[in-house]
Design a protein around this motif. Structure first.
Motif, short mmCIF file in Angstrom:
data_model
loop_
_atom_site.label_atom_id
_atom_site.label_comp_id
_atom_site.label_asym_id
_atom_site.label_seq_id
_atom_site.Cartn_x
_atom_site.Cartn_y
_atom_site.Cartn_z
N PHE A 132 -9.60 4.61 8.08
CA PHE A 132 -8.15 4.84 8.07
C PHE A 132 -7.54 4.45 9.41
O PHE A 132 -6.50 3.78 9.46
CB PHE A 132 -7.86 6.31 7.75
N SER A 133 -8.16 4.88 10.52
CA SER A 133 -7.63 4.59 11.85
C SER A 133 -7.64 3.10 12.14
O SER A 133 -6.68 2.56 12.71
CB SER A 133 -8.45 5.34 12.91
N GLU A 134 -8.70 2.42 11.72
CA GLU A 134 -8.79 0.98 11.96
C GLU A 134 -7.70 0.23 11.19
O GLU A 134 -7.08 -0.70 11.72
CB GLU A 134 -10.17 0.48 11.56
N ALA A 135 -7.46 0.67 9.95
CA ALA A 135 -6.41 0.03 9.15
C ALA A 135 -5.03 0.29 9.76
O ALA A 135 -4.18 -0.60 9.84
CB ALA A 135 -6.46 0.54 7.72
N LYS A 136 -4.82 1.52 10.22
CA LYS A 136 -3.55 1.88 10.84
C LYS A 136 -3.35 1.11 12.15
O LYS A 136 -2.25 0.63 12.43
CB LYS A 136 -3.51 3.38 11.10
N ASN A 137 -4.43 1.00 12.94
CA ASN A 137 -4.34 0.26 14.20
C ASN A 137 -4.00 -1.20 13.97
O ASN A 137 -3.22 -1.79 14.72
CB ASN A 137 -5.66 0.38 14.97
N GLU A 138 -4.59 -1.77 12.94
CA GLU A 138 -4.34 -3.19 12.66
C GLU A 138 -2.88 -3.42 12.32
O GLU A 138 -2.29 -4.44 12.73
CB GLU A 138 -5.23 -3.66 11.50
N LYS A 139 -2.26 -2.48 11.60
CA LYS A 139 -0.84 -2.61 11.28
C LYS A 139 0.00 -2.55 12.55
O LYS A 139 1.06 -3.19 12.63
CB LYS A 139 -0.43 -1.49 10.32
N PHE A 140 -0.47 -1.79 13.53
CA PHE A 140 0.24 -1.69 14.81
C PHE A 140 0.02 -2.95 15.64
O PHE A 140 0.92 -3.37 16.39
CB PHE A 140 -0.26 -0.45 15.56
N LEU A 141 -1.16 -3.57 15.50
CA LEU A 141 -1.49 -4.73 16.31
C LEU A 141 -0.82 -6.01 15.81
O LEU A 141 -0.55 -6.92 16.60
CB LEU A 141 -3.01 -4.93 16.32
#
Length: 539
Positions: free
Chosen positions: A178-187
């Motif tokens: 979940f965190s990796e997917a969320k981070n990617e949206k931020f990146l």
């Protein structure tokens, strides 16, 4: 066994334990955060020599079990209530544990959304583990039907504190996708912003000196250009994305990004995000061998910035035995080599209490310069920054004037005075090259000289040897204070083997104890170096 009342009992006990036991793990959550939420690195911390994580939880479990057993037997006359009375040690000893472990983290836990999610997931994991144990022990008591077993049926729950590190790691693993997917949206928007930016972009990497060189380049270029540099040590994709989130890069002429790495591919990913026009490699040493596995892997990883820099750009390389192994030509970049035989460099360096004096070479021209900064390495860092400024259009006069104005980088051989005592704050120095240079700078001071250090970390299999070598360099100081139990044995061994006087060396458990000794010993005119104040994950 599965009546409505018994099910309610099982649920109530499991919920209570899920809310109670995770209170003991706030420091572990902070260590997990300092590990970059890397489960393997966190697990290595829990097992690190001298770390008391499991020992403390085993002691907590033993005390709970012992007290529970005593209460269950003593109150056996209450029949069915004996098992519930035996649960009372859980809140009592958890409270005692939290009080005894109240020392604040050196790097405070940042209550981010991710940290809160992981804590909530840990509570759920503890609930599930508790529920499984509660049902199992009740089933066993129901099958055996012996009064003593019934009274003691909740005794096995005392094992739960020992499971807390594993349950926290499990919670982190559950949260990771979940965190990796969320981070990617931020990146994604940060990457798009950087790709579209018209400013000149400079990427800086290396085993040491990245933040210092970044600050020096920014200060020098600011005399002529509008410069935006990533703050502090924001050298990860998320750090850079956060730094530029509310920044219009088109309002700047130059963007400078510090590029860090702990594993192969990290620098390549950051270069794909930033797309630097020019790159800087400050030097390479065995830092982060713990995660890279070998010095050769470190060299290969740092070399990723060459392939990630736009063709035709400058590659500013601080010459050392390791950067010489980089294949700069393959990247089709214009090499600017620093050092004795390079195009630019710092020569005839003189160290003193008042700073550094050296000859700055920029091409065929040389200039004598002075900086209040300390350490031979800072002369080389300044020369590296000067080379970048020179190639990007600043005159030698502007560069020399800018060097005179350079200020200390916080916690990187930062000098200040307190009560007539010189304090050298080198808390963020965690590499073998910087440590050697810091000790040299200390020895340039008059008066008595002291050092406080826990050693150097993240060197993997090289830790013992490099810390022993550091110990040898401390010989001749008036007092050597080694802090903690992680690496100081090797430092002490190296110090004594090199002829250091045993009476001038002391080992203390923490920084507070070291500060107490200093408060009783220091006099006006003394100088004390705080070398590498380790974060909690290495304590």
């Amino acid at each position: 066994m599965f009546t409505l009342a018994s099910i309610a009992e099982y649920a109530l006990i499991s919920v209570a334990l899920a809310l109670l036991l995770p209170l003991c793990t706030f420091k572990m959550l902070g260590a997990l955060q300092q590990s970059g939420y890397d489960g393997k690195r966190f697990a290595a911390w829990t097992k690190r020599k001298g770390n008391m994580v499991y020992s403390r939880f085993i002691l907590l479990a033993f005390l709970i079990a012992l007290a529970s057993a005593v209460l269950a037997v003593v109150f056996s006359f209450t029949q069915s209530w004996a098992a519930y009375i035996a649960l009372l040690p859980f809140p009592v000893f958890v409270a005692v544990y939290c009080h005894a472990d109240k020392r604040a983290l050196k790097v405070p836990l940042d209550s981010t959304a991710r940290a809160k999610r992981i804590y909530a997931l840990e509570c759920i994991c503890v609930f599930i583990a508790s529920a499984i144990l509660v049902v199992a022990v009740n089933a066993l008591a129901y099958a055996i039907k012996i009064d003593l077993v019934t009274h003691l049926r909740y005794l096995p729950l005392a094992v739960l504190p020992i499971l807390l590190p594993s349950l926290l790691r499990l919670a982190n693993a559950v949260d990771a996708p979940f965190s990796e997917a969320k981070n990617e949206k931020f990146l994604i928007p940060a990457r798009e912003k950087l790709h579209a930016a018209e400013c000149v972009k400079i990427g800086i990497t290396g085993s040491f000196g990245k933040t210092s060189v970044k600050n020096f380049i920014a200060a020098l270029l600011s005399q002529k250009y509008r410069v935006f540099a990533t703050p502090a040590s924001y050298n990860t994709p998320l750090g850079i994305a956060k730094a530029i989130e509310n920044v219009d890069l088109n309002e700047y002429d130059v963007f400078i990004a510090e590029i860090g790495a702990r594993r192969a591919g990290d620098i390549a990913a950051l270069c794909d995000m930033v797309v630097p026009d020019h790159c800087v490699i400050t030097g390479i040493c065995p830092q982060h061998v713990e995660t890279f596995g070998s010095l050769e892997n470190v060299i290969a990883a740092k070399g990723e910035i060459l392939a990630g820099t736009k063709e035709g750009g400058y590659a500013f390389i601080a010459a050392d035995e390791n950067t010489q192994k980089l294949d700069i030509a393959a990247a089709k970049l214009k090499k600017v080599l620093m050092g004795e035989h390079g195009e630019c460099g710092a020569h005839k360096i003189v160290l003193s209490e008042r700073g550094i004096d050296f000859t700055l070479a920029l091409g065929v021209a040389e200039s004598k310069v002075h900086s209040k900064l300390l350490g031979e390495h800072n002369a080389r860092n300044i020369a590296l920054a000067a080379a970048v400024a020179y190639k990007l259009g600043l005159t030698r006069e502007e560069i020399v004037a800018g060097i005179e104005k350079l200020d200390y980088v916080p916690h990187r051989l930062q000098l200040y005075a307190a009560g007539g005592v010189n304090i050298l704050d080198d808390a963020y120095n965690a590499n073998v090259v910087g440590a050697e240079e810091a000790v040299k700078a200390l020895k340039a001071f008059s008066g008595r000289k002291f050092v406080v250090t826990p050693g150097i970390v993240e060197l993997g299999i090289l830790e013992e040897g490099e810390n022993a070598a550091l110990g040898g360099k401390l010989v001749g100081l008036d007092l050597v204070i080694l802090v903690g139990a992680t690496l100081v044995t090797a430092v002490k061994r190296g110090y004594l083997a090199a002829g250091g006087e045993a009476e001038k060396l002391t080992v203390v458990p923490d920084l507070a104890a070291a500060q107490k000794i200093l408060s009783e010993t220091l006099q006006p005119g003394d100088t004390v170096l705080f070398l590498n104040d380790l974060p909690d994950i290495y304590q």
